[in-house]
Design an enzyme around this catalytic site. Structure first.
Site, PDB file in Angstrom:
ATOM      1  N   THR A  35       0.829  -1.210   0.000  1.00 18.40           N
ATOM      2  CA  THR A  35       0.000   0.000   0.000  1.00 18.40           C
ATOM      3  C   THR A  35       0.861   1.258   0.000  1.00 18.40           C
ATOM      4  O   THR A  35       0.395   2.321  -0.389  1.00 18.40           O
ATOM      5  CB  THR A  35      -0.921   0.031   1.232  1.00 18.40           C
ATOM      6  OG1 THR A  35      -0.159  -0.372   2.367  1.00 18.40           O
ATOM      7  CG2 THR A  35      -2.103  -0.903   1.075  1.00 18.40           C
ATOM      8  N   ASP A 172       9.611   1.156   4.652  1.00 17.46           N
ATOM      9  CA  ASP A 172      10.742   0.536   5.364  1.00 17.46           C
ATOM     10  C   ASP A 172      11.704   1.588   5.895  1.00 17.46           C
ATOM     11  O   ASP A 172      12.151   1.539   7.033  1.00 17.46           O
ATOM     12  CB  ASP A 172      11.508  -0.402   4.422  1.00 17.46           C
ATOM     13  CG  ASP A 172      10.627  -1.486   3.842  1.00 17.46           C
ATOM     14  OD1 ASP A 172       9.449  -1.571   4.228  1.00 17.46           O
ATOM     15  OD2 ASP A 172      11.129  -2.247   2.989  1.00 17.46           O
TER      16      ASP A 172
END
Ligand code: ADP
Ligand code: MG
Length: 382
Positions: A35, A172
């Site tokens: 997403t 991340d």
């Protein structure tokens, strides 16, 4: 490696002691998969597994890098030359960050670097982002760039997108830069605003790596992103963040089956992230279980990024935990890891079920990590 030994190793390699230490964590994503690059929502947490880099400014403009994980291999490049890919596969991550910093017009200086890490590589816990963010932290400190965590994260993402050719989103790097101990981070990948969500004290995060080798997956990964972009285009919207099921169905006839399915995953996953954030706040295991199960099924059937090994691991762990746990694949898919949320007392159930069933079904050993939500990027002067 213990800190004093790590320092000694640096001094042996570079004949002078290190000046400072940058440390950035890997992460596990609780929910919200694929997403981020669609400007949607994600709910990861930084882990206590970290990549640490000892460093010392050099008098010349050379960047010299060793990693304890690749003994005997050293990468060297000059920041005066045009930075391009070198022979060292892992050295390219350091080059990548230097390249994007230089491209932004920052003045860099030479540096000696020594890397150590407790983040397992290639397991979906984002050792690459941990490395990029730690390197960003090194140059930020060394060259007094005054970059925020968010800016370092964006640089790390650019490094991965433009130099390493992996079209990842921002999740991340942002959680590696800005994560907080004991907290998950709800990220709105459109505005990059974040909200810390405390992980209930009695909840354990267990990560099981399938150890299924992820081969040639970058092209598949990048293709998913193209499918999503095409689907958005056919709905006449900028990104899938602005999509809903109604718009999707209205544009269905213009879409390929894959474009439809990828968009369907993203739309439903975004809504699951918001609901799961509330369920985490309420420590509501049945709801977390329902949402994580639906997320996994959507990744398996709509986004098609699971493999029999990760599907099997999810089944094994969910069966062992029954109603007392929530399980799904996590990370970039095509192998990698699954994540289980459970009570501390149920960790052993996962361990024994995986031991009993995984190898006999798939002929590979899994690795199990009990994760704790840790802090984001830190730079300490020694
Ligand atoms: P993941 O991010 O899921 O761990 P990637 O394939 O994206 O997997 O990144 C792994 C790569 O990152 C390794 O192949 C290596 O190039 C680099 N890397 C990660 N940790 C280290 C380390 N401690 N030392 C050197 N390189 C590392
Ligand atoms: Mg990675």
């Amino acid at each position: 490696m213990p800190v004093d030994l790590f320092n000694t190793k640096f001094e042996q390699l570079y004949k002078k002691p290190a000046e400072a230490l940058a440390s950035a964590p890997g992460r596990v994503n609780l929910i919200g998969e694929f997403t981020d690059y669609n400007n949607g929502f994600v709910l990861p947490c930084a882990l206590e597994f970290t990549t640490r880099i000892l460093f010392r400014k050099r008098d010349d403009n050379q960047v010299i890098v060793h990693s304890l994980h690749y003994p005997g291999e050293c990468d060297k490049f000059s920041i005066d030359d045009e930075i391009s890919r070198g022979d060292s596969q892992w050295g390219n991550y350091i080059r990548a960050v230097a390249y994007v910093l230089k491209r932004q017009g920052h003045l860099l200086s030479g540096v000696d670097l020594l890397i150590d890490s407790t983040v397992p590589q290639g397991s979906g816990l984002s050792s690459s982002a941990a490395l990029e963010v730690a390197v960003g932290g090194v140059f930020n400190h060394l060259c007094q760039l005054n970059l925020s965590g968010e800016e370092i994260a964006l640089l790390g993402q650019e490094a991965e997108n433009d130099f390493m050719n992996c079209q990842c989103g921002i999740m991340d790097q942002l959680v590696s830069a800005n994560g907080q101990k004991g907290q998950a981070l709800l990220i709105d990948c459109q505005s990059l605003t974040t909200e810390s969500v405390a992980i209930p004290e009695d909840l354990s995060i267990v990560i099981v790596n399938s150890n299924y080798p992820r081969k040639l997956v970058d092209s598949e990964y990048n293709q998913r992103r193209i499918d999503c972009e095409q689907a958005a285009k056919k709905m006449s919207i900028a990104t899938l963040r602005d999509a809903d099921i109604k718009k999707l169905n209205a544009a269905r006839s213009a879409m390929s089956d894959n474009e439809y399915k990828r968009a369907h995953h993203v739309i439903t996953e975004n809504s699951r992230v918001i609901k799961a954030t509330q369920a985490l706040k309420n420590n509501d295991m049945p709801k977390l279980r329902e949402l994580m199960t639906a997320s996994h099924q959507s990744l398996r059937d709509d986004f098609e990024v699971t493999v029999p090994e990760t599907d099997g691991l999810v089944d094994i762990c969910q069966e062992a935990l029954g109603d007392e746990g929530a399980v799904r694949m996590t990370g970039g898919g095509f192998g990698g890891a699954i994540v289980c949320l459970c009570r501390h007392s149920d960790i052993d159930k996962i361990k024994s079920a995986v031991e009993k069933h995984y190898f006999s079904r798939f002929n590979i050993q899994a690795s199990i990590y009990v994760g704790k939500a840790g802090d984001g990027l830190q730079v300490t002067v020694l």
